[in-house]
Design a protein around this motif. Structure first.
Motif, PDB file in Angstrom:
ATOM      1  N   ARG A   1       6.075  -0.791  -4.156  1.00  0.00           N
ATOM      2  CA  ARG A   1       7.356  -1.406  -4.536  1.00  0.00           C
ATOM      3  C   ARG A   1       7.387  -2.877  -4.125  1.00  0.00           C
ATOM      4  NH1 ARG A   1      11.693  -0.673  -7.847  1.00  0.00           N
ATOM      5  NH2 ARG A   1      13.545  -1.371  -6.786  1.00  0.00           N
ATOM      6  N   LEU A   2       6.848  -3.175  -2.947  1.00  0.00           N
ATOM      7  CA  LEU A   2       6.767  -4.547  -2.472  1.00  0.00           C
ATOM      8  C   LEU A   2       5.937  -5.393  -3.429  1.00  0.00           C
ATOM      9  CD1 LEU A   2       7.429  -6.446  -0.046  1.00  0.00           C
ATOM     10  CD2 LEU A   2       5.266  -5.715   0.939  1.00  0.00           C
ATOM     11  N   ASP A   3       4.829  -4.847  -3.892  1.00  0.00           N
ATOM     12  CA  ASP A   3       3.988  -5.582  -4.842  1.00  0.00           C
ATOM     13  C   ASP A   3       4.679  -5.729  -6.196  1.00  0.00           C
ATOM     14  OD1 ASP A   3       1.423  -6.880  -5.393  1.00  0.00           O
ATOM     15  OD2 ASP A   3       1.149  -5.214  -6.807  1.00  0.00           O
TER      16      ASP A   3
ATOM     17  N   ASN B   1       0.669  -8.413  -3.108  1.00  0.00           N
ATOM     18  CA  ASN B   1       1.444  -8.348  -1.875  1.00  0.00           C
ATOM     19  C   ASN B   1       1.568  -6.924  -1.346  1.00  0.00           C
ATOM     20  OD1 ASN B   1       2.875  -9.612   0.162  1.00  0.00           O
ATOM     21  ND2 ASN B   1       4.839  -9.275  -0.834  1.00  0.00           N
ATOM     22  N   HIS B   2       0.479  -6.167  -1.376  1.00  0.00           N
ATOM     23  CA  HIS B   2       0.484  -4.831  -0.775  1.00  0.00           C
ATOM     24  C   HIS B   2       0.390  -4.957   0.739  1.00  0.00           C
ATOM     25  CE1 HIS B   2      -0.918  -3.572  -4.838  1.00  0.00           C
ATOM     26  NE2 HIS B   2      -0.152  -2.533  -4.558  1.00  0.00           N
ATOM     27  N   MET B   3       0.863  -3.937   1.452  1.00  0.00           N
ATOM     28  CA  MET B   3       0.683  -3.906   2.896  1.00  0.00           C
ATOM     29  C   MET B   3      -0.796  -3.656   3.182  1.00  0.00           C
ATOM     30  SD  MET B   3       3.888  -1.831   4.476  1.00  0.00           S
ATOM     31  CE  MET B   3       4.486  -0.770   3.169  1.00  0.00           C
TER      32      MET B   3
ATOM     33  N   PHE C   1       3.818   9.818   4.648  1.00  0.00           N
ATOM     34  CA  PHE C   1       2.772   8.864   4.306  1.00  0.00           C
ATOM     35  C   PHE C   1       2.979   8.306   2.909  1.00  0.00           C
ATOM     36  CE2 PHE C   1      -1.590   7.685   3.061  1.00  0.00           C
ATOM     37  CZ  PHE C   1      -1.703   6.617   3.927  1.00  0.00           C
ATOM     38  N   TYR C   2       3.421   9.146   1.971  1.00  0.00           N
ATOM     39  CA  TYR C   2       3.658   8.640   0.615  1.00  0.00           C
ATOM     40  C   TYR C   2       4.778   7.600   0.614  1.00  0.00           C
ATOM     41  CZ  TYR C   2       4.423   8.247  -4.330  1.00  0.00           C
ATOM     42  OH  TYR C   2       4.560   7.736  -5.588  1.00  0.00           O
ATOM     43  N   LEU C   3       5.752   7.750   1.495  1.00  0.00           N
ATOM     44  CA  LEU C   3       6.829   6.768   1.579  1.00  0.00           C
ATOM     45  C   LEU C   3       6.278   5.387   1.932  1.00  0.00           C
ATOM     46  CD1 LEU C   3       9.866   6.129   1.537  1.00  0.00           C
ATOM     47  CD2 LEU C   3       9.898   6.668   3.968  1.00  0.00           C
ATOM     48  N   ILE C   4       5.341   5.345   2.874  1.00  0.00           N
ATOM     49  CA  ILE C   4       4.730   4.060   3.223  1.00  0.00           C
ATOM     50  C   ILE C   4       3.967   3.487   2.024  1.00  0.00           C
ATOM     51  CG2 ILE C   4       2.973   2.960   4.670  1.00  0.00           C
ATOM     52  CD1 ILE C   4       3.795   4.845   6.901  1.00  0.00           C
ATOM     53  N   CYS C   5       3.200   4.335   1.329  1.00  0.00           N
ATOM     54  CA  CYS C   5       2.443   3.872   0.159  1.00  0.00           C
ATOM     55  C   CYS C   5       3.376   3.439  -0.971  1.00  0.00           C
ATOM     56  CB  CYS C   5       1.493   4.961  -0.317  1.00  0.00           C
ATOM     57  SG  CYS C   5       0.191   5.347   0.856  1.00  0.00           S
ATOM     58  N   PHE C   6       4.452   4.178  -1.171  1.00  0.00           N
ATOM     59  CA  PHE C   6       5.420   3.826  -2.214  1.00  0.00           C
ATOM     60  C   PHE C   6       6.083   2.486  -1.907  1.00  0.00           C
ATOM     61  CE2 PHE C   6       9.829   3.856  -3.730  1.00  0.00           C
ATOM     62  CZ  PHE C   6       9.599   3.960  -5.103  1.00  0.00           C
TER      63      PHE C   6
ATOM     64  N   ALA D   1      -3.321   4.328  -4.779  1.00  0.00           N
ATOM     65  CA  ALA D   1      -4.748   4.659  -4.856  1.00  0.00           C
ATOM     66  C   ALA D   1      -5.276   5.045  -3.472  1.00  0.00           C
ATOM     67  CB  ALA D   1      -5.536   3.484  -5.423  1.00  0.00           C
ATOM     68  N   TYR D   2      -4.803   4.363  -2.440  1.00  0.00           N
ATOM     69  CA  TYR D   2      -5.221   4.716  -1.077  1.00  0.00           C
ATOM     70  C   TYR D   2      -4.696   6.098  -0.702  1.00  0.00           C
ATOM     71  CZ  TYR D   2      -5.757   4.709   3.953  1.00  0.00           C
ATOM     72  OH  TYR D   2      -6.076   5.061   5.226  1.00  0.00           O
ATOM     73  N   PHE D   3      -3.466   6.404  -1.100  1.00  0.00           N
ATOM     74  CA  PHE D   3      -2.899   7.727  -0.822  1.00  0.00           C
ATOM     75  C   PHE D   3      -3.746   8.812  -1.480  1.00  0.00           C
ATOM     76  CE2 PHE D   3      -0.067  11.269  -1.901  1.00  0.00           C
ATOM     77  CZ  PHE D   3       0.391  11.601  -0.629  1.00  0.00           C
TER      78      PHE D   3
END
Length: 134
Positions: A59-61, A98-100, A50-55, A112-114
């Motif tokens: 990173r995208l932002d 540009n966050h998911m 899950f942290y990978l998705i948040c990271f 912050a969501y994580f």
């Protein structure tokens, strides 16, 4: 890479994290050493996934912000009008974060969501412990 079924992935990671924390914290003395190791490894694996998705969302932002700075710092004066118009359009598009997002933008995936998800999972575990003891 993450867009298909992102909502399902995030919700399942939330549920798995809560259940893994619940397994680790409920009566750990009844587990054998190998079972403790397996459950803790499962918790670490779920948290890392899950942290990978948040990271990646963070990173995208960050990359979006670097693009915004690069376009804003470009030498516009010596450009042709067509290039200037394209840079203005790109700068306009780069102004928003540009966050998911999932659920139509209701939940923004970020660090912050994580953190909030981990706090929620811990609250869920405490609630379940109270229910068991009552």
């Amino acid at each position: 890479m993450y867009h298909p079924f992102l909502t399902a992935k995030v919700l399942l990671f939330n549920l798995n994290t809560a259940l893994c924390i619940y397994q680790v914290t409920t009566n750990p003395t009844s587990f054998s050493e190998s079972r403790k190791f397996k459950v803790i490894c499962e918790l670490i694996g779920v948290a890392q996934g899950f942290y990978l998705i948040c990271f990646c969302s963070e990173r995208l932002d960050d990359c979006h912000g670097k693009l915004r700075q690069a376009v804003a710092g470009a030498d516009w004066g010596r450009s042709s009008p067509k290039i200037r118009k394209a840079l203005q359009l790109l700068l306009t598009m780069a102004q928003t974060p540009n966050h998911m997002e999932i659920l139509g933008g209701v939940l923004v995936i970020s660090n912050a969501y994580f953190q909030g998800m981990v706090q929620f999972a811990y609250s869920f575990v405490n609630f379940m412990k109270l229910k068991m003891n009552a």
